[in-house]
Enzyme design. Structure first.
Site, PDB file in Angstrom:
ATOM      1  N   GLN A 180       2.907   7.522  15.713  1.00 62.52           N
ATOM      2  CA  GLN A 180       2.167   8.781  15.814  1.00 62.52           C
ATOM      3  C   GLN A 180       1.977   9.371  14.418  1.00 62.52           C
ATOM      4  OE1 GLN A 180       4.419  11.514  18.225  1.00 62.52           O
ATOM      5  NE2 GLN A 180       6.203  11.419  16.890  1.00 62.52           N
ATOM      6  N   SER A 193     -14.273   2.031  12.415  1.00 60.74           N
ATOM      7  CA  SER A 193     -15.379   1.104  12.147  1.00 60.74           C
ATOM      8  C   SER A 193     -15.326  -0.108  13.086  1.00 60.74           C
ATOM      9  CB  SER A 193     -15.416   0.680  10.685  1.00 60.74           C
ATOM     10  OG  SER A 193     -14.148   0.326  10.250  1.00 60.74           O
ATOM     11  N   TYR A 230       0.835  -1.206   0.000  1.00 61.59           N
ATOM     12  CA  TYR A 230       0.000   0.000   0.000  1.00 61.59           C
ATOM     13  C   TYR A 230       0.871   1.258   0.000  1.00 61.59           C
ATOM     14  CZ  TYR A 230      -3.734   3.202   1.506  1.00 61.59           C
ATOM     15  OH  TYR A 230      -4.640   4.238   1.607  1.00 61.59           O
ATOM     16  N   PRO A 237       2.476   2.703  12.534  1.00 65.49           N
ATOM     17  CA  PRO A 237       3.071   3.989  12.905  1.00 65.49           C
ATOM     18  C   PRO A 237       2.707   4.398  14.336  1.00 65.49           C
ATOM     19  CG  PRO A 237       2.126   4.100  10.712  1.00 65.49           C
ATOM     20  CD  PRO A 237       1.685   2.789  11.295  1.00 65.49           C
TER      21      PRO A 237
HETATM   22  P1  NAD Z   1     -12.648   1.984   0.111  1.00 66.18           P
HETATM   23  O1  NAD Z   1     -12.002   0.642   0.203  1.00 66.18           O
HETATM   24  O2  NAD Z   1     -13.986   2.165   0.750  1.00 66.18           O
HETATM   25  O3  NAD Z   1     -12.788   2.443  -1.400  1.00 66.18           O
HETATM   26  C1  NAD Z   1     -11.939   2.034  -2.413  1.00 66.18           C
HETATM   27  C2  NAD Z   1     -12.780   1.762  -3.648  1.00 66.18           C
HETATM   28  O4  NAD Z   1     -11.923   1.389  -4.733  1.00 66.18           O
HETATM   29  C3  NAD Z   1     -13.755   0.613  -3.462  1.00 66.18           C
HETATM   30  O5  NAD Z   1     -15.021   0.975  -3.958  1.00 66.18           O
HETATM   31  C4  NAD Z   1     -13.132  -0.532  -4.267  1.00 66.18           C
HETATM   32  O6  NAD Z   1     -14.100  -1.466  -4.706  1.00 66.18           O
HETATM   33  C5  NAD Z   1     -12.467   0.235  -5.382  1.00 66.18           C
HETATM   34  N1  NAD Z   1     -11.348  -0.485  -5.990  1.00 66.18           N
HETATM   35  C6  NAD Z   1     -10.321  -1.125  -5.367  1.00 66.18           C
HETATM   36  N2  NAD Z   1      -9.472  -1.661  -6.275  1.00 66.18           N
HETATM   37  C7  NAD Z   1      -9.987  -1.343  -7.508  1.00 66.18           C
HETATM   38  C8  NAD Z   1      -9.584  -1.620  -8.827  1.00 66.18           C
HETATM   39  N3  NAD Z   1      -8.468  -2.341  -9.082  1.00 66.18           N
HETATM   40  N4  NAD Z   1     -10.335  -1.151  -9.846  1.00 66.18           N
HETATM   41  C9  NAD Z   1     -11.465  -0.430  -9.606  1.00 66.18           C
HETATM   42  N5  NAD Z   1     -11.910  -0.156  -8.365  1.00 66.18           N
HETATM   43  C10 NAD Z   1     -11.169  -0.603  -7.330  1.00 66.18           C
HETATM   44  O7  NAD Z   1     -11.594   3.043   0.695  1.00 66.18           O
HETATM   45  P2  NAD Z   1     -11.737   4.599   0.983  1.00 66.18           P
HETATM   46  O8  NAD Z   1     -11.502   4.807   2.419  1.00 66.18           O
HETATM   47  O9  NAD Z   1     -12.979   5.133   0.364  1.00 66.18           O
HETATM   48  O10 NAD Z   1     -10.453   5.144   0.214  1.00 66.18           O
HETATM   49  C11 NAD Z   1     -10.549   5.781  -1.052  1.00 66.18           C
HETATM   50  C12 NAD Z   1      -9.176   6.255  -1.483  1.00 66.18           C
HETATM   51  O11 NAD Z   1      -8.652   7.171  -0.519  1.00 66.18           O
HETATM   52  C13 NAD Z   1      -8.137   5.129  -1.604  1.00 66.18           C
HETATM   53  O12 NAD Z   1      -7.319   5.385  -2.714  1.00 66.18           O
HETATM   54  C14 NAD Z   1      -7.347   5.241  -0.321  1.00 66.18           C
HETATM   55  O13 NAD Z   1      -6.038   4.763  -0.484  1.00 66.18           O
HETATM   56  C15 NAD Z   1      -7.386   6.744  -0.063  1.00 66.18           C
HETATM   57  N6  NAD Z   1      -7.205   7.049   1.354  1.00 66.18           N
HETATM   58  C16 NAD Z   1      -8.183   6.793   2.266  1.00 66.18           C
HETATM   59  C17 NAD Z   1      -7.980   7.081   3.613  1.00 66.18           C
HETATM   60  C18 NAD Z   1      -9.025   6.821   4.657  1.00 66.18           C
HETATM   61  O14 NAD Z   1      -8.752   7.034   5.845  1.00 66.18           O
HETATM   62  N7  NAD Z   1     -10.233   6.418   4.329  1.00 66.18           N
HETATM   63  C19 NAD Z   1      -6.755   7.609   4.025  1.00 66.18           C
HETATM   64  C20 NAD Z   1      -5.768   7.832   3.070  1.00 66.18           C
HETATM   65  C21 NAD Z   1      -6.005   7.565   1.736  1.00 66.18           C
HETATM   66  N1  UDP Z   2      -6.248  -0.221  15.804  1.00 66.95           N
HETATM   67  C1  UDP Z   2      -6.719  -0.679  17.031  1.00 66.95           C
HETATM   68  N2  UDP Z   2      -7.769  -1.533  17.037  1.00 66.95           N
HETATM   69  C2  UDP Z   2      -8.407  -1.941  15.902  1.00 66.95           C
HETATM   70  C3  UDP Z   2      -7.944  -1.457  14.654  1.00 66.95           C
HETATM   71  C4  UDP Z   2      -6.851  -0.601  14.639  1.00 66.95           C
HETATM   72  O1  UDP Z   2      -6.186  -0.330  18.096  1.00 66.95           O
HETATM   73  O2  UDP Z   2      -9.381  -2.705  16.002  1.00 66.95           O
HETATM   74  C5  UDP Z   2      -5.129   0.750  15.790  1.00 66.95           C
HETATM   75  C6  UDP Z   2      -4.019   0.409  14.784  1.00 66.95           C
HETATM   76  O3  UDP Z   2      -3.050  -0.429  15.385  1.00 66.95           O
HETATM   77  C7  UDP Z   2      -3.461   1.798  14.478  1.00 66.95           C
HETATM   78  C8  UDP Z   2      -4.672   2.718  14.615  1.00 66.95           C
HETATM   79  O4  UDP Z   2      -5.642   1.982  15.359  1.00 66.95           O
HETATM   80  O5  UDP Z   2      -2.506   2.159  15.444  1.00 66.95           O
HETATM   81  C9  UDP Z   2      -5.271   3.119  13.260  1.00 66.95           C
HETATM   82  O6  UDP Z   2      -5.486   1.956  12.504  1.00 66.95           O
HETATM   83  P1  UDP Z   2      -6.200   1.977  11.075  1.00 66.95           P
HETATM   84  O7  UDP Z   2      -6.021   0.623  10.481  1.00 66.95           O
HETATM   85  O8  UDP Z   2      -7.588   2.506  11.220  1.00 66.95           O
HETATM   86  O9  UDP Z   2      -5.411   3.086  10.261  1.00 66.95           O
HETATM   87  P2  UDP Z   2      -3.855   3.224   9.880  1.00 66.95           P
HETATM   88  O10 UDP Z   2      -3.019   2.365  10.793  1.00 66.95           O
HETATM   89  O11 UDP Z   2      -3.788   2.784   8.463  1.00 66.95           O
HETATM   90  O12 UDP Z   2      -3.595   4.657  10.090  1.00 66.95           O
END
Ligand code: NAD
Ligand code: UDP
Length: 317
Positions: free
Chosen positions: A280, A187, A143, A278
């Protein structure tokens, strides 16, 4: 405008599609439904300005559009680690395909990047000019490195082919329509709290994150996409911009906030900290403030209340 949103049936993508349709644009939502759901966009299907395309971004696609938001990519660790090679392909081949399309039809393209490009950061809070501290061979690398390469591709297509690019470094975002138990902390905690289960706190729970409500993030994505060159001479609009809420919380504090929002007394169960988690993370959003005039407006407490209400509603129906 005609606007393509890849990953449009996902959590952030569906909110973005909704907002763009509301603003009167024609929206093409492209998704392979790996983590996206029809339910997220059901309410848009009857709108004549909305079109759904089942397609995988690793395959090229021919469309006529003015703007492209490239969001396709699973975002939760359990989803992106399920098939890591596919995750890399999605970020790399998917971004090449979308950049190729942008180049051909002269569309502006915004890439959804991530705070994970900073890895386990040694600088706090993280400004955009920090190069990061990323493990290139660990379980999160598919990722993190996939997104880093997507950024490289954006910059190279811009320099080499004059593609009009924008890069959003999105920090942890939450809100309605997150999948129940999708592995992400908000979630997971909400689902567990509503079921009366123990909240799974990884490690000591002292690690921090900064959480942005999805409506704030969508506003920022629109502003970044539409900011014109030369808007602020101090910044190049093609450089990455951090988008997130600088309010920083430990996971222990988040657990308490979720308990408060759900109106339950929570109990926590300590679980092992995942590898390369990570310690922080918090965005420096100076650039977003200056360039976009944007800063988040929804507090964690309010955002969690709205998110819990959505989880409760979905459980009922
Ligand atoms: P999500 O998993 O809900 O949405 C991702 C969407 O992309 C899904 O609908 C999935 O079906 C689609 N998808 C995955 N692979 C695909 C492919 N090969 N072809 C077509 N569709 C594909 O995640 P999200 O939280 O809505 O994230 C959306 C974007 O934002 C992602 O690129 C993610 O990396 C980025 N992002 C999200 C967060 C966050 O906290 N939610 C943080 C940083 C970056
Ligand atoms: N985490 C947790 N319990 C859970 C899921 C995640 O304590 O059920 C922690 C995880 O170890 C991380 C933080 O929550 O330190 C955020 O995790 P998430 O996967 O939501 O996001 P990311 O690590 O990608 O920032």
């Amino acid at each position: 405008m005609r606007i393509l949103v890849t990953g449009g049936a996902g959590f952030i993508g569906s909110h973005l599609c909704e907002r763009l349709v509301k603003e009167g644009h024609e929206v093409i939502c492209l998704d392979n439904f790996f983590t996206g759901r029809r339910e997220n966009i059901y309410h848009l299907l009857d709108d004549k300005r909305f079109e759904l395309l089942r397609h995988d971004v690793i395959e090229p696609v021919l469309l006529e559009v003015d703007q492209i938001y490239n969001l396709a990519c699973p975002a939760s660790p359990i989803h992106y680690q399920y098939n890591p090679v596919k995750t890399v392909k999605t970020s790399v081949m998917g971004t090449i395909n979308m950049l190729g399309l942008a180049k051909r039809v002269r569309a502006r393209i915004l890439q959804a990047s991530t705070s994970e490009v900073y890895g386990d950061p040694e600088i706090h809070p993280q400004p955009e000019d920090y190069w990061g501290h990323v493990n290139p061979i660990g379980p999160r690398s598919c990722y993190d490195e996939g997104k880093r390469l997507a950024e490289t591709l954006m910059m190279d297509y811009h320099r080499q082919n004059k593609v009009d690019t924008r890069i959003a470094r999105i920090f942890n975002t939450y809100g309605p329509r997150m999948l129940e138990h999708d592995g992400r902390v908000v979630s997971n905690f909400i689902t567990q709290a509503l079921r009366g289960e123990e909240l799974t706190l990884y490690g000591t729970g002292e690690q921090t994150r900064a959480f942005c409500y999805v409506d704030d993030l969508v506003e920022a994505l629109l502003r970044l996409m539409n900011v014109g060159e030369g808007t602020d001479p101090a910044y190049d609009v093609h450089d990455p911009v951090n988008l997130g809420n600088p309010g920083e919380f430990t996971m222990r504090e988040l657990a308490d906030e979720v308990g408060r929002a759900a109106g339950v007394d929570i109990r926590v169960r300590h679980c092992p900290l995942p590898q390369d988690d990570p310690q922080q993370r918090k965005p420096d959003i100076t650039r977003a403030r200056d360039l976009l005039g944007w800063s988040p407006t929804v507090s964690l407490r309010d955002g969690l209340k709205r998110t819990v209400a959505d989880f409760v509603e979905r459980k009922r129906t």
